[in-house]
Design an enzyme around this catalytic site. Sequence first.
Site, short mmCIF file in Angstrom:
data_model
loop_
_atom_site.label_atom_id
_atom_site.label_comp_id
_atom_site.label_asym_id
_atom_site.label_seq_id
_atom_site.Cartn_x
_atom_site.Cartn_y
_atom_site.Cartn_z
N ASP A 370 119.26 97.07 43.08
CA ASP A 370 117.83 96.50 43.18
C ASP A 370 117.50 95.35 42.51
O ASP A 370 118.07 94.74 41.94
CB ASP A 370 116.80 97.73 42.39
N ASP A 562 116.25 100.62 38.49
CA ASP A 562 115.34 101.09 37.39
C ASP A 562 114.20 101.71 37.63
O ASP A 562 113.52 102.34 36.50
CB ASP A 562 115.05 99.62 36.46
N ASP A 566 113.53 104.41 42.45
CA ASP A 566 115.01 104.26 42.72
C ASP A 566 115.94 105.62 42.27
O ASP A 566 117.25 105.68 42.67
CB ASP A 566 115.60 103.09 41.72
#
Length: 668
Positions: A370, A562, A566
């Site tokens: 990410d 995080d 996600d």
Amino acid sequence: MKHQHKQIQADTDCCNTSHRNPTNVKHNEHPHNHEDDDGHNHDHDASDKSKLQLFLPAIVSFSLLVVGLVLDHLIHPTWFQGWVRLALYLAAYLPVGIPVLKDALYSISKGDIFSEFFLMGIATLGAFAIKEYPEGVAVMLFYAVGEVFQTLAVTKAKGNIKALLDQRPDEVTVLVNGMPQLAKAKTVAVGSIIQLKPGEKLALDGELISESAAFNTAALTGESKPDTKKKGNLVLAGMINLNTPSQLKVTAAYEDSKLSKILELVQNATTQKSTTELFIRRFAKVYTPIVVFLALSICLLPYFFVANYVFVDWLYKALIFLVISCPCALVISIPLGYFGGIGAASRNGILFKGGNFIDILANIKQVVMDKTGTLTAGVFKVQQATILDGFDRTELLKWVNALESNSTHPVATAIRNFVGEVDHSVTLHEVEEIAGHGLKASINGKPFLVGNFRLMDKFNISYNKALSDVIYTVIAIAYDGKFAGYLTIADNIKPDAPRAIKLLQQLGINVTMLSGDKTSVVNDVAKQLGIKQAFGDLLPEDKVEKVKELKNRGLGVAFVGDGVNDAPVVALSDVGIAMGGLGSDATVEAADVVVQDDMPSRIPVAIQISKQTKRIVWQNIALAFGVKAIVLILGAGGLATMWEAVFADVGVALAAILNAVRIQRMEF
């Protein structure tokens, strides 16, 4: 072997100190722990004893064995024979033999006949039966010494983790009506104000009330460099105040602190067994009875085929075979190897939730990351606020700030820092967070939207399409069905992110970046980091589809994230890695590996530790099988004695143990 394996698992499955004294074994079914008032476990075991106490039975046994060998081979007194000779060697045998024989009987009573204790018992008692007293004592003595070294190795591994993680004070200084009072950390309520002096370690998570303070964060991050916290920042249990008296407001109960959760993760880590460990467990259950029956065959079958069959000679060969075949090197060193890997990772600020994830991560070929909070700092700053004519700038920004206070996204913090404290007089109705889009509410009976341009499109709000080309992250605002303006927000790349990507690429791992942020922003970050494959404007379900595509290609995929959005893709990947400092609880919960300090450079370190752990485990397997095969061949040819058998069993076990603990001293 089953009982022995259970005991090793008991050692490694809970990060309490081993109950197992190798020369006085305590069964894992009968733990002798108790818990004191503050909830800490105090075990009466190897860690509480000096090395001299651990080795004392072996020292007594060795001393008497040496006396016996001197009398047998150097002095040759006429009186040293018969029952006198037996009595001396029996005295040498009992200190190390009785605990093993008791364990053999105990495991038999539990239905586990073919345990390691049973093998050692019949081998040594058999040696006494054929009057090979020194060999019988030596086998049990060296076995006991090996067990002591094993206990010391496990205790050291667990001690390293506990010393690193759980050094919280039991008491804290609480301010009651402005007056300091000592209180048990476990009893302090959320919202209490505590005082921390320079040099003191924090026992509870809290929000800093003082203007600023510097903290040593090594207990949670593995990094001892000072971390300066400002007023309003979260300070976590385990951090040490370095420079000035500070006051903090407790934000989580003792058992809910980050450090408590980290300890729980480490304590439970080895309950998730690696494929190799599970194989060895199944192997030992089948292998050990086969070994016993083969030994019986070696002893008895030659009677039907050998002309001058001598029972004592063939019994001796069978006993040698039993000692050589004992698989204790495998059963001891493999769990210890994985435990060492988990400990080495913890020392580097990385938490594995199980040995099985070490195996999987070692074979990963694709890391998907990410952007926000993983490769970038997730600390946004508003660059510009543009409000269109016809809207009250002050009032609109006040509304945006109030609505964003319902979000956990770092953007909300950036807006609060820009606008100021939230005005709680703003009345919001029907507040809703739309994943991957933004926030929706009703103000004065009219819809109010704050989010990305996908949110505008979803509600058919028309806006200037050229805004999509702005490199910064753009937060769009709409009220009563009309586009009202936008904020531009910038995020910085983490200082160690370029190094992390470079190290991953050097390990031969492909890196892909996924983000819900604008494609232009994502491409700019990817270019700076040298990431060749990056995708932006993704919803949570789009990230899931991207990871599925990679998995369908047969690639082992690790996903690093995080945020709350996600969590689904973290759970889907072969190994989910969460940024545990800034990361959401949902993502940390779903993850298999947690990076405590949010540094992306920990990811290649985790992979290196995994590869090294797996390499050490397979070295031990090859060593154990290789040496035992050679000595078995020599034994079959009549060239190996009980002394060689002792080396093949205990010597290999010691070598495997030393090799397994080596990873704890490595630098990554």
